[in-house]
Design an enzyme around this catalytic site. Structure first.
Site, PDB file in Angstrom:
ATOM      1  N   SER A 100       0.639  -1.288  -0.009  1.00  0.00           N
ATOM      2  CA  SER A 100      -0.009  -0.012   0.062  1.00  0.00           C
ATOM      3  C   SER A 100       0.687   1.293  -0.132  1.00  0.00           C
ATOM      4  O   SER A 100       1.973   1.108   0.504  1.00  0.00           O
ATOM      5  CB  SER A 100      -0.734   0.165   1.225  1.00  0.00           C
ATOM      6  OG  SER A 100      -1.613   1.133   1.284  1.00  0.00           O
TER       7      SER A 100
ATOM      8  N   TYR B 104      -1.911  -0.440  10.506  1.00  0.00           N
ATOM      9  CA  TYR B 104      -1.972  -0.711   8.937  1.00  0.00           C
ATOM     10  C   TYR B 104      -0.587  -0.433   8.070  1.00  0.00           C
ATOM     11  O   TYR B 104       0.004  -1.156   7.451  1.00  0.00           O
ATOM     12  CB  TYR B 104      -3.165  -0.039   8.360  1.00  0.00           C
ATOM     13  CG  TYR B 104      -3.359  -0.601   6.780  1.00  0.00           C
ATOM     14  CD1 TYR B 104      -3.960  -1.560   6.316  1.00  0.00           C
ATOM     15  CD2 TYR B 104      -3.115   0.574   5.801  1.00  0.00           C
ATOM     16  CE1 TYR B 104      -4.027  -1.984   4.922  1.00  0.00           C
ATOM     17  CE2 TYR B 104      -3.173   0.086   4.423  1.00  0.00           C
ATOM     18  CZ  TYR B 104      -3.713  -0.921   4.019  1.00  0.00           C
ATOM     19  OH  TYR B 104      -3.944  -1.540   2.661  1.00  0.00           O
TER      20      TYR B 104
HETATM   21  P1  NAD Z   1     -11.335  -5.968   0.089  1.00  0.00           P
HETATM   22  O1  NAD Z   1     -11.834  -5.913   1.525  1.00  0.00           O
HETATM   23  O2  NAD Z   1     -12.355  -5.559  -1.110  1.00  0.00           O
HETATM   24  O3  NAD Z   1     -10.795  -7.343  -0.353  1.00  0.00           O
HETATM   25  C1  NAD Z   1     -10.023  -7.979   0.496  1.00  0.00           C
HETATM   26  C2  NAD Z   1     -10.449  -9.553   0.389  1.00  0.00           C
HETATM   27  O4  NAD Z   1      -9.363 -10.312   1.308  1.00  0.00           O
HETATM   28  C3  NAD Z   1     -11.532 -10.079   0.709  1.00  0.00           C
HETATM   29  O5  NAD Z   1     -12.047 -11.028  -0.249  1.00  0.00           O
HETATM   30  C4  NAD Z   1     -11.632 -10.488   1.920  1.00  0.00           C
HETATM   31  O6  NAD Z   1     -12.746 -11.347   2.077  1.00  0.00           O
HETATM   32  C5  NAD Z   1     -10.155 -11.299   1.842  1.00  0.00           C
HETATM   33  N1  NAD Z   1      -9.681 -11.320   3.254  1.00  0.00           N
HETATM   34  C6  NAD Z   1      -9.671 -10.391   4.461  1.00  0.00           C
HETATM   35  N2  NAD Z   1      -9.235 -10.970   5.445  1.00  0.00           N
HETATM   36  C7  NAD Z   1      -9.056 -12.330   4.941  1.00  0.00           C
HETATM   37  C8  NAD Z   1      -8.339 -13.432   5.495  1.00  0.00           C
HETATM   38  N3  NAD Z   1      -7.925 -13.358   7.058  1.00  0.00           N
HETATM   39  N4  NAD Z   1      -8.148 -14.630   5.034  1.00  0.00           N
HETATM   40  C9  NAD Z   1      -8.519 -14.773   3.571  1.00  0.00           C
HETATM   41  N5  NAD Z   1      -9.176 -13.588   2.939  1.00  0.00           N
HETATM   42  C10 NAD Z   1      -9.332 -12.424   3.662  1.00  0.00           C
HETATM   43  O7  NAD Z   1      -9.879  -5.384  -0.066  1.00  0.00           O
HETATM   44  P2  NAD Z   1      -9.006  -4.656  -1.354  1.00  0.00           P
HETATM   45  O8  NAD Z   1      -9.208  -3.223  -1.490  1.00  0.00           O
HETATM   46  O9  NAD Z   1      -9.562  -5.290  -2.530  1.00  0.00           O
HETATM   47  O10 NAD Z   1      -7.659  -4.984  -0.849  1.00  0.00           O
HETATM   48  C11 NAD Z   1      -6.849  -5.823  -1.121  1.00  0.00           C
HETATM   49  C12 NAD Z   1      -5.583  -5.675  -0.907  1.00  0.00           C
HETATM   50  O11 NAD Z   1      -5.078  -4.371  -1.227  1.00  0.00           O
HETATM   51  C13 NAD Z   1      -5.321  -5.627   0.756  1.00  0.00           C
HETATM   52  O12 NAD Z   1      -4.154  -6.119   0.922  1.00  0.00           O
HETATM   53  C14 NAD Z   1      -5.261  -4.006   1.006  1.00  0.00           C
HETATM   54  O13 NAD Z   1      -4.654  -3.714   1.908  1.00  0.00           O
HETATM   55  C15 NAD Z   1      -4.703  -3.813  -0.287  1.00  0.00           C
HETATM   56  N6  NAD Z   1      -4.780  -1.998  -0.796  1.00  0.00           N
HETATM   57  C16 NAD Z   1      -6.125  -1.412  -0.821  1.00  0.00           C
HETATM   58  C17 NAD Z   1      -6.251  -0.301  -1.231  1.00  0.00           C
HETATM   59  C18 NAD Z   1      -7.493   0.186  -1.707  1.00  0.00           C
HETATM   60  O14 NAD Z   1      -7.566   1.574  -1.663  1.00  0.00           O
HETATM   61  N7  NAD Z   1      -8.383  -0.685  -1.864  1.00  0.00           N
HETATM   62  C19 NAD Z   1      -5.061   0.545  -1.271  1.00  0.00           C
HETATM   63  C20 NAD Z   1      -3.632   0.251  -0.758  1.00  0.00           C
HETATM   64  C21 NAD Z   1      -3.702  -1.265  -0.525  1.00  0.00           C
END
Ligand code: NAD
Length: 252
Positions: A142, A155
């Site tokens: 991130s 985080y």
């Molecule tokens: P999201 O919440 O939409 O999806 C996350 C997925 O991970 C979901 O399917 C959830 O069920 C799964 N998950 C969470 N905890 C879990 C666990 N313990 N075991 C198995 N599955 C689990 O999130 P996203 O925005 O798609 O995020 C995906 C990645 O991108 C994450 O690592 C997040 O930190 C990172 N990220 C997202 C953003 C953003 O703006 N969306 C920005 C920076 C980083």
């Protein structure tokens, strides 16, 4: 080599957001994909959506922070494929609170899912990755790993740790034919950020700081996660691709 033909890929947290977009991109590019999620309901919804793809795909209920579940994922891959070409450590969570409002339990949970689980899963699958002879790990970090972006200290700590994990394992496992890289998204439209993205007082300064003047779509992250998994990126390891619409190079 602009494809993932004949590759076996695992995407953690593959039922929503960036993970789901990655599963779709990988299938389009020719990979066979296993994705995990914590609930059968979420897996069933995605399996239904994927029916149109003629590639093979599998969904498995597994919490990345639970050792028995990681073993289950390992056993599935060992029995089904006998090797693993691509591991995407995508699953992640955030609890948006000030540092002093965090309970020890909440802190532990964020660190376990975002930092310890990618380490433990990568180690658990090391032999299967080595078996590939040309494997790739892609960690989804991130922008918060490098700058304070107001989404909480635990985080940010977990994602900063994941970047160092990326660099150190890239060095340690290069001789095993495993490349390790990371992608660092800025704000991206997914269920994780849904609430935040609807708060205009929070979003206005974010958009103002971002030269491209918009947040990202999940597919824009998936295409980078795909590139790093391809043989086309064969000389890149231990790196972090920052996908932030120019935010981090904008000083005004
Ligand atoms: P999201 O919440 O939409 O999806 C996350 C997925 O991970 C979901 O399917 C959830 O069920 C799964 N998950 C969470 N905890 C879990 C666990 N313990 N075991 C198995 N599955 C689990 O999130 P996203 O925005 O798609 O995020 C995906 C990645 O991108 C994450 O690592 C997040 O930190 C990172 N990220 C997202 C953003 C953003 O703006 N969306 C920005 C920076 C980083």
């Amino acid at each position: 080599m602009w494809n993932l033909n004949n590759k076996y890929a695992l995407v953690t947290g593959g039922t929503k957001g960036i993970g789901k977009a990655t599963v779709l991109e990988y299938l389009r590019l020719g990979a066979e994909v296993l994705f995990t999620s914590r609930t059968q309901k979420d897996i069933d919804l995605v399996l239904e959506e994927l029916k149109e793809y003629d590639k093979k795909f599998y969904g498995l209920v597994a919490d990345v922070s639970v050792a028995e579940d990681r073993q289950k994922v390992h056993d599935f891959i060992e029995n089904q494929w006998g090797r693993l070409d691509i591991l995407v450590n995508n699953a992640g969570i955030n609890i948006r609170k000030k540092a002093n409002d965090y309970s020890e339990e909440e802190f532990r949970k964020v660190m376990e899912i975002n930092l310890s689980a990618p380490f433990e899963l990568s180690r658990k699958l090391h032999a299967l990755l080595q078996q590939s002879g040309n494997a790739k790990i892609v960690n989804v970090a991130s922008s918060a790993a490098m700058q304070d972006v107001g989404t909480g200290t635990p985080y940010a700590m977990s994602k900063a740790g994941l970047l160092q994990q990326t660099r150190s394992l890239a060095v340690e496992w290069a001789a095993d034919g495993i490349r390790v890289n990371a992608v660092s998204p800025w704000f991206t439209v997914t269920p994780l950020t849904k609430g935040l993205l609807s708060e205009s007082d929070r979003m206005d300064p974010i958009i103002k700081r971002t030269p491209l003047k918009r947040v990202a779509e999940a597919q824009e992250m998936a295409s980078i996660v795909a590139f790093l998994a391809m043989d086309k990126s064969s000389y890149i390891t231990g790196q972090n691709i920052v996908a932030d619409g120019g935010m981090s190079i904008n000083a005004i």
